[in-house]
Design a protein around this motif. Structure first.
Motif, PDB file in Angstrom:
ATOM      1  N   CYS A 607      44.654  30.600  36.079  1.00  0.00           N
ATOM      2  CA  CYS A 607      44.630  31.033  37.366  1.00  0.00           C
ATOM      3  C   CYS A 607      43.471  32.172  37.659  1.00  0.00           C
ATOM      4  O   CYS A 607      42.718  32.226  38.723  1.00  0.00           O
ATOM      5  CB  CYS A 607      45.904  31.637  37.927  1.00  0.00           C
ATOM      6  N   LYS A 608      43.593  33.289  36.762  1.00  0.00           N
ATOM      7  CA  LYS A 608      42.537  34.439  37.081  1.00  0.00           C
ATOM      8  C   LYS A 608      41.166  33.819  36.957  1.00  0.00           C
ATOM      9  O   LYS A 608      40.114  34.239  37.800  1.00  0.00           O
ATOM     10  CB  LYS A 608      42.707  35.320  35.807  1.00  0.00           C
ATOM     11  N   GLN A 611      40.521  31.919  40.296  1.00  0.00           N
ATOM     12  CA  GLN A 611      40.428  33.007  41.496  1.00  0.00           C
ATOM     13  C   GLN A 611      39.210  34.019  41.431  1.00  0.00           C
ATOM     14  O   GLN A 611      38.920  34.380  42.388  1.00  0.00           O
ATOM     15  CB  GLN A 611      41.679  33.748  41.575  1.00  0.00           C
ATOM     16  N   TRP A 615      41.806  37.643  41.901  1.00  0.00           N
ATOM     17  CA  TRP A 615      42.895  37.026  41.158  1.00  0.00           C
ATOM     18  C   TRP A 615      44.114  37.654  41.573  1.00  0.00           C
ATOM     19  O   TRP A 615      45.572  37.029  41.477  1.00  0.00           O
ATOM     20  CB  TRP A 615      42.971  36.883  39.492  1.00  0.00           C
TER      21      TRP A 615
END
Length: 754
Positions: A607-608, A611, A615
């Motif tokens: 996810c980081k 994003q 994030w």
């Protein structure tokens, strides 16, 4: 209201239910069970009195002896106090009942704390005694993972010593003094509310202590046999093999099993299984004297194994001589886990030589066409160098699997030599180094710093041998130590003192990894799906987001370890490449639990990666941003109860204030408990998890009527229907135009119905 009667085993109220009525116990007794234990209520006590402040039952009440109950309707604390103000006899009843409940809760908490302290002292004392016996008998003591991190229980929220005498003093007051409270409503109100807070604090403290006891019970008894009970059992068998007196050890084991049998927080089935197992082993050892004798002829193939390994790798004579000397020093260590300067120096020298030898032997195996001898295979796959150090029984087992220990590249599972071979063949690129730089970036950094020339950079960029060397020097040593798990006593060679369970039980195979991964995906079905963009100009599809499952690569490190490592979430910069996860070839901990942890880490890091710099920016909704917002501002969250906020505070302390670690802990709970329909998370986390790590369709069907999941499952269903409607429209359009449905679109529709 009419008097209610209930028989043994009946449930009066459940924890978490809204407080609609208070029940005065007229006769009989009831068990009030909360997450940290239970107290017993009897005649004159009032069910729910400690919860008038929150309005929700903190306990589940089960009948121990047939009871009669007198219900009092409860609407709010204010109306209850108005009732007490107008009826002194009822006020007296509530006052005395609250005192008894407070005394019972606080007394239970104090007793639990005492048991906790005694358990800690007994555990640490037994461990030190074990090490002392080993030293006296010139046996290298085995080390329990994480034992050096064990500390006595302490908490800022512990009940103060004066609180129990305070309430006991009230209990002993005569009626005239007590009546002063009934004559001053504000005094009674303040006393009851303060007692509610103290009882609630006692319950929270009990829960915290119980969690401490359950968490540290693994040092005494665990499913994977990595516990003090097994250490003493192994010591018993070693001493009987030497025909030495084992009376002290057997007495100690009997005492441990007796203590475990009386412990209320013990896993009873596990205890019974281990007790039966221990008794069978004792009988077996007592009735046979020759079963422990090793068949030396079967191990003859490993005679002079180290010389075979060094000769195969064409190692420098000075390196060979030095490694023999260091190995002799290591062999002579009575306590191979000693953290003193001399022992640390020996292990450091051993590690330095080991990696140099591993490099030479590996490169020879990659370049040579002749098959490697068995000792070389055991060295590359498991770190084996010597039968005496590894233990004859362990060496015998390694011989039995030497030719059949393989990964499965089709499933992305590799032994370490197979992984190096894949890099050498060009099938895989080297992993990123500890500074998160891939191979090309690392070469570029070396060129710009003047360490290599532009010509060297160009050559090394396509050199198979240089790629292998990069992995050998920048990844292998770090990951080998990480997966071993005990950094301060790390030993790269296979040594019997690090083997805390049978190697056959600890061996990690492709099938075990596949099964564990399947168990996780049965709950979090989209754990390893990536969102990609699909375009098809011929069909008029300009941009569609579709999901593709990309399972990680697993590399088995040549050690006996306790940890897994989520080394990188993608390969290079391409988001459609597998993650890389490292595991020990022999894993002492639970594989399912470790892979669940690695999956949680992967979800966070992926996810980081997607994003980018935002994030943790809540204005852009994502798993990491929502979770960071929750963890950072939980104290102001009105959706969380005081009890939930206290638990979050404690969990954050355990996670060392790392939001990522807190998420991983919650993710493990999500898979392990919530995935089985056993709620353990608070409402806020449950919603975040279901939004980004939703249950599979089968689980959603099973839980759709559960009150805690019903709403979020319905919301998920509505979102899915909207997405499916979009694809139904798209498919209808394609059919009208005479185009077949692309496989990518069909796969996306199938994904939405998983």
């Amino acid at each position: 209201m009419a008097v209610i009667s209930k028989d043994i085993g009946a449930t009066v109220c459940q924890a978490g239910q809204a407080l609609k009525e208070l029940y005065v116990i007229g006769a009989g007794s009831i068990s009030a069970q909360f997450s940290g234990g239970e107290i017993t209520l009897g005649k004159g006590d009032i069910i729910g009195i400690q919860d008038i402040l929150t309005g929700f039952h903190s306990c589940t009440y089960t009948v121990l002896k047939p009871v009669t109950l007198l219900p009092y309707p409860y609407e709010s604390a204010d109306k209850l106090f108005q009732l007490l103000e107008s009826k002194p006899d009822v006020a007296h009843l509530f006052f005395t009942a609250q005192i008894r409940t407070a005394c019972a809760a606080i007394r239970y908490c104090m007793q639990l704390y005492t048991q906790c302290q005694e358990a800690y002292e007994s555990l640490t004392g037994s461990y030190q005694e074990y090490r002392s016996i080993c030293t006296q008998n010139s046996i290298s003591p085995q080390q329990l993972p994480d034992m050096d991190t064990l500390e006595p229980y302490s908490s800022e929220d512990m009940i103060p010593d004066w609180l129990l005498p305070y309430y006991e003093t009230f209990q002993a007051l005569d009626k005239n003094v007590k009546s002063a409270f009934y004559q001053h409503p504000s005094l009674l109100t303040g006393f009851l509310l303060q007692a509610c807070e103290n009882i609630g604090r006692a319950f929270i403290c009990c829960t915290d202590i119980s969690e401490y006891l359950q968490e540290n019970m693994k040092f005494l008894l665990s499913e994977n046999h990595m516990d003090l009970t097994d250490l003493y059992s192994n010591l018993y068998f070693k001493l009987t093999g030497r025909k030495q007196d084992t009376t002290l050890i057997r007495t100690k084991l009997s005492n441990i099993f007796d203590a475990l049998g009386k412990a209320p927080w013990i896993d009873r089935p596990l205890y019974q299984n281990r007790l039966e197992e221990y008794n069978k082993l004792i009988v077996s050892r007592d009735t046979t004297d020759s079963t422990a004798t090793e068949d030396r002829s079967a191990l003859s193939e490993l005679d002079h194994a180290l010389d075979t390994i060094l000769e195969y790798g064409k190692c420098d004579e000075a390196l060979c001589l030095h490694f023999h000397e260091v190995l002799d020093d290591f062999r002579a260590l009575v306590d191979k886990n000693d953290t003193g300067d001399e022992a640390r120096r020996i292990r450091n020298n051993l590690s330095k030589d080991y990696y140099e030898i591993y490099k030479e032997v590996l490169l020879e195996s990659l370049h040579s066409r002749r098959p490697a001898p068995i000792p070389v295979k055991l060295f590359l796959n498991f770190g084996f160098v010597d039968t005496e150090i590894a233990g004859a029984e362990n060496a015998s087992y390694l011989l039995s699997i030497a030719e059949r220990f393989h990964g499965d590249s089709r499933k992305g599972i590799y032994t370490l030599p197979e992984w190096f071979q894949a890099i050498y063949n060009g099938d895989k690129e080297p992993s990123r180094n500890e500074f998160d730089m891939d191979y090309a970036a690392a070469l570029h950094e070396q060129r710009t710093s003047g360490k290599i020339s532009a010509a060297d950079e160009s050559r090394m960029l396509h050199s198979s041998s240089d790629k292998v060397l990069f992995e050998l020097e920048n990844v292998f040593p770090q990951v080998n130590k990480m997966t071993f798990g005990r950094v301060s006593t790390f030993c790269p060679i296979l040594s019997e003192h690090n083997i805390l369970k049978s190697l056959s039980d600890a061996l990690v195979t492709p099938q075990r990894i596949s099964d564990a991964l399947r168990n996780i995906r049965n709950v979090d079905f989209c754990a390893y799906y990536r969102e990609t963009v699909y375009t098809n100009d011929a069909c008029g599809i300009s941009r569609e987001f579709v999901q593709t499952e990309i399972l990680p690569d697993f590399i088995l490190m040549p050690n006996v370890g306790t940890r897994g490592a989520m080394w990188q979430e993608i390969e290079g910069k391409r988001r459609t490449t597998p993650a890389r996860m490292m595991l020990s070839a022999f894993l002492l901990e639970n594989l399912d639990l470790i892979l669940t942890r690695l999956t949680g880490e992967f979800r966070w890091e992926m996810c980081k990666r997607i994003q980018g710099a935002r994030w943790n920016d809540i204005s852009e909704m994502s798993l990491t941003s929502e979770y960071c917002d929750y963890a950072q501002f939980f104290k102001k969250n009105n959706d969380l109860s005081p009890d939930a906020k206290e638990k979050i505070k404690t969990s954050l302390q355990k996670a060392k204030n790392s939001f990522k670690e807190l998420f991983v802990m919650d993710y493990i709970t999500w898979i392990t408990y919530e995935g089985k329909g056993a709620p353990h998370l608070n409402k806020v986390v449950r919603n975040i998890m279901f939004n980004y790590c939703p249950f599979s369709g089968k689980l959603r069907d099973e839980l759709k009527t559960h009150p805690l999941y019903k709403d979020i499952i319905e919301r998920y269903g509505l979102r899915t229907k909207q997405k499916l409607h979009h694809y139904d429209m798209l498919c209808g359009k394609l059919k009208k135009q005479g185009f077949p449905i692309p496989d990518e679109i069909q796969d996306q529709m199938d994904f939405l119905t998983l």
